[in-house]
Write an enzyme that holds these catalytic residues in place. Structure first.
Site, mmCIF file in Angstrom:
data_model
loop_
_atom_site.group_PDB
_atom_site.id
_atom_site.type_symbol
_atom_site.label_atom_id
_atom_site.label_comp_id
_atom_site.label_asym_id
_atom_site.label_seq_id
_atom_site.Cartn_x
_atom_site.Cartn_y
_atom_site.Cartn_z
ATOM 1 N N CYS A 56 3.417 8.702 1.269
ATOM 2 C CA CYS A 56 4.083 7.607 2.475
ATOM 3 C C CYS A 56 4.843 6.355 1.052
ATOM 4 C CB CYS A 56 2.866 7.260 3.132
ATOM 5 S SG CYS A 56 3.416 6.051 4.216
ATOM 6 N N CYS B 178 6.326 -6.511 6.841
ATOM 7 C CA CYS B 178 8.029 -6.630 7.642
ATOM 8 C C CYS B 178 8.543 -7.118 8.538
ATOM 9 C CB CYS B 178 7.230 -5.335 9.079
ATOM 10 S SG CYS B 178 8.665 -4.168 10.012
ATOM 11 N N GLY C 178 6.788 -1.852 6.213
ATOM 12 C CA GLY C 178 8.405 -2.276 6.044
ATOM 13 C C GLY C 178 9.103 -1.491 6.624
ATOM 14 N N CYS D 100 5.977 -4.574 15.823
ATOM 15 C CA CYS D 100 5.882 -3.760 16.889
ATOM 16 C C CYS D 100 4.351 -3.998 16.819
ATOM 17 C CB CYS D 100 5.873 -2.462 16.257
ATOM 18 S SG CYS D 100 8.139 -2.067 15.295
ATOM 19 N N CYS E 129 1.925 -2.396 15.560
ATOM 20 C CA CYS E 129 1.746 -2.028 13.634
ATOM 21 C C CYS E 129 0.860 -3.405 13.380
ATOM 22 C CB CYS E 129 2.979 -1.705 13.600
ATOM 23 S SG CYS E 129 3.016 -1.745 11.675
ATOM 24 N N GLU F 216 0.873 -1.063 0.147
ATOM 25 C CA GLU F 216 0.282 -0.076 -0.229
ATOM 26 C C GLU F 216 0.746 1.661 -0.167
ATOM 27 O OE1 GLU F 216 -4.102 -1.307 1.963
ATOM 28 O OE2 GLU F 216 -3.041 -0.628 3.149
ATOM 29 N N CYS G 4 -1.420 5.829 9.502
ATOM 30 C CA CYS G 4 -0.247 5.431 10.525
ATOM 31 C C CYS G 4 -0.035 4.115 10.727
ATOM 32 C CB CYS G 4 0.917 6.333 11.116
ATOM 33 S SG CYS G 4 1.665 7.950 10.467
HETATM 34 N N1 SAH Z 1 9.619 0.330 9.703
HETATM 35 C C1 SAH Z 1 9.595 2.233 10.329
HETATM 36 C C2 SAH Z 1 8.191 2.964 9.451
HETATM 37 C C3 SAH Z 1 6.810 2.961 9.007
HETATM 38 S S1 SAH Z 1 5.784 2.994 9.873
HETATM 39 C C4 SAH Z 1 9.220 2.897 11.022
HETATM 40 O O1 SAH Z 1 8.537 2.091 12.630
HETATM 41 O O2 SAH Z 1 9.469 3.261 11.859
HETATM 42 C C5 SAH Z 1 5.416 4.642 10.804
HETATM 43 C C6 SAH Z 1 5.681 5.095 11.913
HETATM 44 O O3 SAH Z 1 3.885 4.554 12.111
HETATM 45 C C7 SAH Z 1 6.522 4.551 12.933
HETATM 46 O O4 SAH Z 1 6.823 5.742 13.653
HETATM 47 C C8 SAH Z 1 4.966 3.398 13.119
HETATM 48 O O5 SAH Z 1 5.384 3.459 14.985
HETATM 49 C C9 SAH Z 1 4.193 4.139 13.506
HETATM 50 N N2 SAH Z 1 3.021 3.617 13.802
HETATM 51 C C10 SAH Z 1 2.760 1.992 13.286
HETATM 52 N N3 SAH Z 1 1.878 1.149 13.483
HETATM 53 C C11 SAH Z 1 0.356 2.216 13.903
HETATM 54 C C12 SAH Z 1 -0.771 3.319 14.191
HETATM 55 N N4 SAH Z 1 -1.441 1.860 14.951
HETATM 56 N N5 SAH Z 1 -0.835 4.272 15.034
HETATM 57 C C13 SAH Z 1 0.245 4.679 14.339
HETATM 58 N N6 SAH Z 1 1.363 4.897 14.953
HETATM 59 C C14 SAH Z 1 1.827 3.744 14.126
HETATM 60 FE FE1 SF4 Z 2 7.294 -1.986 13.728
HETATM 61 FE FE2 SF4 Z 2 7.896 -0.290 11.512
HETATM 62 FE FE3 SF4 Z 2 7.732 -2.949 11.237
HETATM 63 FE FE4 SF4 Z 2 5.224 -1.640 11.075
HETATM 64 S S1 SF4 Z 2 6.882 -1.249 9.959
HETATM 65 S S2 SF4 Z 2 6.402 -3.574 12.554
HETATM 66 S S3 SF4 Z 2 6.241 0.003 13.018
HETATM 67 S S4 SF4 Z 2 9.191 -1.265 12.257
#
Ligand code: SAH
Ligand code: SF4
Length: 383
Positions: free
Chosen positions: A137, A144, A201, A148, A151, A122, A375
């Site tokens: 974006c 990934c 990712g 986390c 996420c 996406e 996000c």
């Molecule tokens: N993998 C990278 C970039 C993608 S995520 C990273 O983790 O930085 C982009 C941002 O969205 C990151 O700061 C991530 O932690 C945040 N994010 C992930 N899941 C989320 C959610 N459910 N609500 C708000 N922010 C979230």
């Molecule tokens: Fe964590 Fe970023 Fe991967 Fe989501 S996309 S699992 S926030 S590293």
């Protein structure tokens, strides 16, 4: 070489070797034609030489592909018809296929792009609500490897890395959708004015392909987006941060989300490998950071988990002396998520404490929530 530098180097090699296991398929069509998108200038010159053509043709092609945005050789008016035909027999100028195209009530637009091997990611276009500009974006991986806890992408196993063509192709395909070709020059306003590597990712786990794509995007004879308009977000892959800073010089965003290792270990499991102290040290070394170009610390606001006033004060203490700003992201729920968003009052208080310490602390308004485009809500279809 000092031991810690040697260790970092070894770790970097390990990360790059692992990325190769998830390499994308070759950028070829079933009929053997090669896609020219995503090749570096050197690779394009080689492809042109292999086809028996003069080097200046590579420069012409670059202009047509990245400045004019054409996908059809017959539209390249500076190239004679017989050569256009020969190029079309050997090459294509590809785009990912638009599998889904959804528009939110707030004008945020989410695309599901499908690639030739039918993997998909996406990409989200987030227009500025007032001015004619917006952020694209972009995703860097299908899924990934990190998981986390908050996420949605993190619930999806890594299928593979994206190629330079697939990374730059997301931007080009969104450009197609808004008809923004040829590439606006200099300070001319652009609808697609910034790139945030914040989609699916971890970009620093697919470093080589991301770097090649960003070099293409930044090339002045093509898309020509300045490094100041590109932000790479990482969950904290410390050994790759120095390299990204030195080679790309783009803006850095760091997904911090917690100020204590015990909590960050849980929320961002990569913290067990690269704990907060090392992460902040890497931020202090980041070469492209300055007062004019601050590092963004992303902080997802999770009710009762990381949103107390004590957390806010510890955050300020942690960032002392860094050119930083803090982006507070209210948690965006997704089907099956377990956390709750912090209350508006808690977010306000947290933001005030950070701001009082001299760090800008904007709260990110969720965009495109009705189409699950905010996000952390992105996920590909076939997983
Ligand atoms: N993998 C990278 C970039 C993608 S995520 C990273 O983790 O930085 C982009 C941002 O969205 C990151 O700061 C991530 O932690 C945040 N994010 C992930 N899941 C989320 C959610 N459910 N609500 C708000 N922010 C979230
Ligand atoms: Fe964590 Fe970023 Fe991967 Fe989501 S996309 S699992 S926030 S590293």
């Amino acid at each position: 070489m000092p031991l810690d530098l040697a260790l970092t180097e070894a770790e970097r090699e390990r990360i790059l070797a692992k990325a190769a296991h998830f390499a994308p398929p070759p950028n070829l069509l079933p009929d053997g034609r090669r896609d020219l998108v995503g090749l570096s200038r050197e690779e394009l010159a080689e492809a042109v030489a292999e086809a028996g053509e003069k080097p200046f043709r590579a420069k012409q092609l670059w202009h047509w592909i990245y400045h004019q945005g054409v996908t059809d050789f017959s539209r390249m008016s500076s190239i004679a018809r017989p050569l256009q035909e020969k190029l079309a027999e050997n090459f294509v100028i590809g785009r990912p296929e638009v599998a889904v195209d959804q528009l939110s009530s707030d004008e945020t637009r989410k695309f599901l792009f499908q690639f030739r091997d039918s993997q998909s990611v996406e990409t989200v276009y987030i227009p500025d609500p007032v001015e004619d500009r917006g952020a694209v974006c972009i995703s860097s991986q299908v899924g990934c490897t990190l998981s986390c806890r908050f996420c949605h992408t993190g619930t999806q196993r890594l299928a593979r890395n994206l190629s330079p063509a697939e990374i730059v192709g997301q931007f080009m395909a969104v450009r197609d959708a808004y008809g923004e070709w040829p590439s606006p020059k200099g300070e001319t306003p652009r609808l697609l004015s910034t790139i945030v590597l914040m989609g699916m990712g971890e970009p620093l786990y697919n470093y080589e392909n991301v770097a090649q794509a960003m070099k293409i995007v930044m090339d002045n004879e093509g898309i020509g987006l300045s490094r100041r308009r590109i932000t790479l977000s990482t969950s904290g892959v410390v050994p790759m941060m120095d390299r990204a800073g030195a080679e790309l010089g783009v803006n850095l965003a760091v997904s911090l989300h917690a100020v204590r290792d015990d909590l960050r270990d849980e929320l961002v499991p990569l913290n067990r490998k690269y704990p907060i102290k090392e992460l902040i040290a890497a931020c202090r070394r980041y070469p492209a950071a300055s007062n004019a170009r601050r590092i963004t610390f992303e902080y997802v606001m999770l009710k009762g988990i990381n949103d107390s006033e004590t957390d806010a004060r510890a955050l300020v203490y942690l960032l002392a002396g860094l050119p930083a700003k803090v982006n507070l992201i209210p948690f965006n729920p997704w089907p099956g998520s377990t956390y709750e968003t912090s209350t508006p009052a808690a977010i306000k208080k947290f933001a005030e404490i950070v701001l009082a310490a001299g760090y800008s602390s904007p709260v990110r308004t969720p965009r495109g929530q009705d189409i699950l485009a905010a996000c952390g809500q992105l996920k590909s279809q076939n997983a």
